[in-house]
Design a protein around this motif. Structure first.
Motif: not given
Ligand SMILES: Cc1ncc(C[n+]2csc(CCOP(=O)(O)OP(=O)(O)O)c2C)c(N)n1
Length: 537
Positions: A423, A371, A453
């Motif tokens: 992530s 994001s 995101a």
């Protein structure tokens, strides 16, 4: 007579693949035993990390890398790194063990159908029919992996093969650079000579083909604006160059709108085009002349419009530069974005503006912060080739291992890995390998405790916010890093950011900095409701 094992090590040596990235199991032990002293084994605790570090090392060294996984048991775990290698054109020669040929018919424990599993994501997947074919199969895989477009190959090797007798294998020279068709380039030159305002779209294949300097020379010769390809897996043009205009949006109509002012578009080394959200339109404004030069016949075949020319990007740029008329015009350097303010919680924009201030100019970024990509893109200014690597096809888990492999390949440069707290979990074990290899990577975790995101995609496409699995509270990144033996600290206040980053660059070892950042990040890949997004509700 030598054995398959001895001949294989000689082939690997002759092909320059003496660093082996892997995670072992019983079916690989007959190969891995008594490794010759000039070889180095780099252990990843999970195959996504092992193969991903090999991928980063290959990107950094710009040469093929050997990866050894464990039958289907670890091929599955490592598959997403193979997928990355496929999309990023990275020449990995991946091998796995297979059960003993002598009882394969009975489907023994650990029997592997890895060859069928990986086939769509490799250039060649093979299990040799005879033990004595193993070294030659590895050599053949190497020649294929390193031909443009480069990519992974996969060879499954039964565990009893290594003891068989085998003739030596002579390593050959295989030259694979492909010159683009000069008649096609002459046609492009004629169009450029008649063009009022051409534009270049710079793609990752420029770096694959070592064409960084040639493309700068071409852009300056044509005085052409340069955009980077949508969702770039690499940066291929200096960020502070006066001709650089930033990124293209990853959706059809918005991208066509961005390029609408130009009469000739030359896409160098990128697909035409890579889209994320489905926003139909025309790939390019009708009447605009579109040319596409690519090292990938597949990209040429699937382009939506324009004339595609297949061949080496550096050679193509050089040829056009030598033949097209120079253009002169006054160019205004793009205005610098205003410096973000130090707010609490820290914004990703502020984080990247501080990082940009303190990092050495030859820093390498391996990025995975979904994001905050836009903020990173706006604030990090790097002008050297080989400075930026990112997720090629949206498969999270790329960033951290890639950073470790790049750092191993480039001890003379510092690698920074800005990565989301979501992530990093997909290949977290790479922290341990960084410590063991003393690869001084600086990992900056953007800790916003959610999947920002995905939330922005929910808003963009009007899915709504009533979606399960969007929050990830309660992860202590400092303790996790310390558990793997890595120095780590948390930053909560904006005023602490600069001193902590400076200290990280001054220290010689790997380090993780967990920064508590504001939730939300940017709008979806730089796009808002004005682009007419698809609705999924
Ligand atoms: C392997 C994998 N699993 C799931 C996803 C879906 N996904 C895309 S972005 C994202 C959120 C990642 O979170 P984080 O790294 O914290 O970044 P943020 O969105 O907060 O910026 C997820 C889960 C994916 N792309 N790849």
């Amino acid at each position: 007579m030598s054995t398959v094992r001895e001949v294989t090590y000689q082939v690997l040596r002759d092909l320059g693949m003496t660093v082996i990235f892997g995670n072992p199991g019983s079916t690989e032990l007959p190969f891995l035993r008594d490794m010759p002293a000039d070889f180095k084994y780099v252990l990843g605790l999970h195959e996504r990390a092992a193969a991903g570090i090999g991928l980063g090392y290959s990107l950094g060294k710009a040469k093929a890398v050997f990866v050894n996984l464990h039958s289907i048991a670890s091929t599955g775990n490592g598959l997403s790194a193979v997928v990355d290698a496929w999309h990023s054109h990275v020449p990995l020669v991946v091998t796995t063990g297979q059960q003993d040929r002598r009882h394969m018919l009975t489907d023994p424990f650990l029997v592997s159908r890895a060859v069928e599993t990986v086939r769509p994501y490799v250039k060649w997947a093979y299990e040799p029919l005879r033990a004595e074919d193993v070294p030659a199969a590895i050599a053949r895989g190497y020649y294929l992996a390193t031909q443009p477009p480069m990519g992974p190959v996969f060879i499954s090797i039964p565990m009893d093969d290594w003891m068989h007798e085998c003739q030596p294998v002579q390593v050959r020279e295989v030259r694979s650079a492909t010159a683009p068709d000069s008649a096609a380039l002459d046609n492009l030159v004629r169009v450029l000579d008649a063009s009022r305002n051409p534009v270049i779209v710079a793609g990752a294949q420029i770096e694959e083909d070592q064409g960084w300097h040639e493309v700068i020379a071409l852009a300056e010769h044509l005085s052409a604006d340069v955009y980077q390809q949508p969702i770039p897996p690499r940066w291929n043009f200096p960020r502070t160059h006066p001709l650089f205009r930033g990124g293209l949006l990853p959706a059809q109509q918005p991208l066509a709108d961005q390029l609408a002012a130009y009469d000739t578009v030359v896409v160098l080394g990128a697909p035409v085009f890579l889209y994320y959200a489905y926003v139909p339109g025309t790939p390019i404004k009708p009447g605009t002349k579109l040319f596409h030069i690519t090292n990938s016949p597949a990209d040429a075949a699937r382009a939506l419009a324009g004339t595609s020319i297949v061949g080496n990007l550096a050679a193509a740029a050089k040829y056009i530069c030598a033949h097209a008329k120079p253009r002169k015009r006054a160019t205004a350097a793009p205005t610098k974005p205003p410096d973000p303010r130090p707010e609490s919680p820290i914004t990703p924009g502020y984080l990247f503006s501080v990082l940009n201030k303190v990092m050495p100019r030859n820093t390498i970024i391996a990025e995975e912060c979904p994001s905050s990509k836009g903020d990173l893109d706006r604030h990090l200014m790097l002008d050297e080739p080989g400075s930026f690597y990112s997720v090629p096809n949206g498969v999270l888990g790329f960033g951290l291992p890639a950073a470790v492999g790049l750092q191993m390949a480039h001890p003379e440069r510092r690698v920074v890995c800005p990565i989301g707290d979501g992530s990093i979990q997909y290949s977290i074990q790479a922290l341990w390998t960084a410590v063991q290899q003393n690869a001084p990577v600086i990992v900056i975790v953007l800790r916003n405790q959610d999947y920002s995101a995905l939330k922005s995609f929910c808003d963009f496409t009007q899915v709504g916010r009533d979606v399960a699995g969007m929050d990830i509270p309660g992860i202590d990144m400092v303790k996790i890093a310390q558990g793997y033996g890595m120095a780590a600290e948390e930053v909560d206040r904006p005023q602490d950011l600069e001193p902590v980053l400076k200290a990280a660059f001054a220290s010689p070892g790997p380090r993780l900095i967990s920064v508590n950042v504001a939730k939300g990040g940017q709008i979806c890949m730089g796009m808002d409701q004005s682009v007419n997004p698809p609705r999924y509700s």
